[in-house]
Design an enzyme around this catalytic site. Structure first.
Site, PDB file in Angstrom:
ATOM      1  N   CYS A 100      -7.516 -95.963  13.249  1.00  0.00           N
ATOM      2  CA  CYS A 100      -8.002 -97.240  12.734  1.00  0.00           C
ATOM      3  C   CYS A 100      -8.881 -97.971  13.745  1.00  0.00           C
ATOM      4  O   CYS A 100      -9.646 -98.865  13.372  1.00  0.00           O
ATOM      5  CB  CYS A 100      -6.821 -98.119  12.328  1.00  0.00           C
ATOM      6  SG  CYS A 100      -5.675 -98.467  13.672  1.00  0.00           S
ATOM      7  N   GLY A 143       4.389-108.695   1.401  1.00  0.00           N
ATOM      8  CA  GLY A 143       3.186-108.195   2.054  1.00  0.00           C
ATOM      9  C   GLY A 143       3.515-107.089   3.040  1.00  0.00           C
ATOM     10  O   GLY A 143       4.660-106.619   3.129  1.00  0.00           O
ATOM     11  N   GLN A 164       2.086 -92.986  18.826  1.00  0.00           N
ATOM     12  CA  GLN A 164       1.527 -92.432  17.603  1.00  0.00           C
ATOM     13  C   GLN A 164       0.208 -91.711  17.842  1.00  0.00           C
ATOM     14  O   GLN A 164      -0.114 -90.742  17.158  1.00  0.00           O
ATOM     15  CB  GLN A 164       1.323 -93.563  16.590  1.00  0.00           C
ATOM     16  CG  GLN A 164       0.856 -93.094  15.221  1.00  0.00           C
ATOM     17  CD  GLN A 164       0.661 -94.259  14.266  1.00  0.00           C
ATOM     18  OE1 GLN A 164       0.736 -95.420  14.653  1.00  0.00           O
ATOM     19  NE2 GLN A 164       0.414 -93.956  13.015  1.00  0.00           N
TER      20      GLN A 164
END
Length: 403
Positions: free
Chosen positions: A55, A189, A115
């Site tokens: 990202c 959310g 990650q």
């Protein structure tokens, strides 16, 4: 020796996330990433190539004998993209250093984020299956994985959570609520989606979700054995009670007013209640906090903890850099050894050719005059010498590299 290794990358350090996303779309769109990378290889723009995107990063590791300049950047895509000009270039040992720092999460947006190593390994396997990684990048990407594992094993760079949601769950566990506790989630959310994931992992089953969109609330609540979805305005008549309240909405004003909190309490006491407020701005009215004696976990407190933990991780970076430096030296030795092995790969066949020429041409008549036993002995002697001669230069070359 390593000058043909290059990295072109666009990261959060030198571009907006939107720009990174646009460049990723340009590489992965159209005919697809595999066809695009294969075209670069088949056109001779690169020899081997490894591609990874997250990202907040796009990274191309490749080998080439070409000059990596603006013209080279433009050749990477069929159409000009603004992000190409912003690609940072690393070459040789600096390229390897950058790759190792990325794999070890030293260069991550969140230092210590494990990650990224998993993402790089997935990219490595993908490019390997596509036939884009040869012997050179196989060595380098494998060494990057080893360096990253060494960093995680021998530093504390990945310790102490910096995730607000994770920290909120750690704070919650300090108060040891029962697994049978009634959990009320206000808002559905992304933040409360992560909260729900943690709650499931911890074994909580009695969860009620209230959200402006009922379908969204029901979808999130469906992940629990005893889950219920409500519309947000139903909270004003809610009588189900709660032990732990998580609240995070996109509302501009506080969602939990004193009146609403009193309704949620019903006839129960506030002293045993835990309220986790993850809203920005705060979803729990200040007056509510003053009026009721519940345990309040506020996002500002969690942010303070996250900052302390991030500072702790940054103190481990110096040690991580030392590990990277050591692995770079080892990589140079490993790669030099591999170059020698490649250069020496023809030695066995050349020695066999010499032996064959000697037997069939140069000494053919003399050998024909020998009796069978003597000739058999000569064959065994030459075969022994052939094997020994093959091993001597290989061993000498390895010892020279080590020295």
């Amino acid at each position: 020796m390593l000058q043909h290794f290059h990295i072109l990358t666009l990261t959060h350090r030198n571009a907006k996330l939107k720009e990174i996303g646009e460049l990723v779309a340009a590489f992965e769109g159209g005919t697809g990433l595999q066809d695009h990378l294969t075209r670069l290889r088949d056109a001779g723009i690169v020899k081997e190539v490894f591609y990874a995107s997250t990202c907040n990063r796009i990274l191309l590791l490749f080998t080439t004998d070409r000059r990596v300049d603006d013209s080279f950047r433009q050749s990477l895509l069929p159409h000009s993209e603004p992000g190409l000009a912003k690609l940072r270039h690393f070459n040789g040992l600096n390229a390897l250093r950058h790759l190792y720092e990325v794999a070890g999460s030293i260069d991550s947006l969140v230092v210590g984020e494990r990650q990224i190593l998993g993402q790089l390994r997935e990219s490595q396997e993908m490019c390997r299956k596509w036939g884009l990684i040869g012997d050179d990048l196989r060595i380098i990407t494998n060494r990057a994985v080893l360096a990253a594992k060494d960093i995680y094993a021998n530093t504390r760079i990945g310790e102490k959570s910096v995730s607000i949601v994770s920290l909120s769950m750690q704070e919650l566990q300090r108060h040891a609520p029962s697994r049978r506790a009634r959990i009320l989630l206000v808002g559905a959310g992304q933040t409360n989606v992560l909260v729900a994931k943690f709650l499931r992992k911890q074994g909580y089953t009695h969860v009620t979700v209230a959200n402006r969109t009922l379908a969204r609330a029901q979808q999130l609540a469906a992940g629990f054995a005893d889950g219920t979805g409500l519309q947000l305005d139903q909270l004003d008549s809610y009588t189900g009670g709660f032990d732990v309240l998580f609240v995070c909405t996109a509302a501009a004003e506080a969602t939990i007013s004193p009146e609403r909190f009193r309704q949620l309490l019903g006839s129960e006491e506030a002293t045993q209640k835990i309220v986790v407020d993850l809203g920005v701005p705060a979803d729990v009215d200040e007056a509510t906090v003053r009026m009721f004696p519940f345990t309040y976990i506020a996002i500002e407190h969690l942010r303070s903890l996250a900052a302390e933990n991030m500072e702790f991780r940054h103190r481990e970076v110096d040690l991580a850099h030392e590990i990277v430096d050591r692995h770079l030296k080892e990589t140079e030795m490993v790669y030099q050894t591999r170059l020698i092995e490649r250069a020496m790969s023809e030695v066995p066949s050349r020695i066999k050719e010499i032996r064959h020429t000697a037997v069939t041409k140069i000494f053919r008549k003399e050998l024909e005059d020998l009796d069978p036993e003597t000739r058999e002995l000569m064959d065994r002697m030459m075969l022994y010498m052939e094997k020994r001669c093959i091993g001597i230069p290989m061993q000498a070359a390895r010892e020279a590299v080590v020295r």
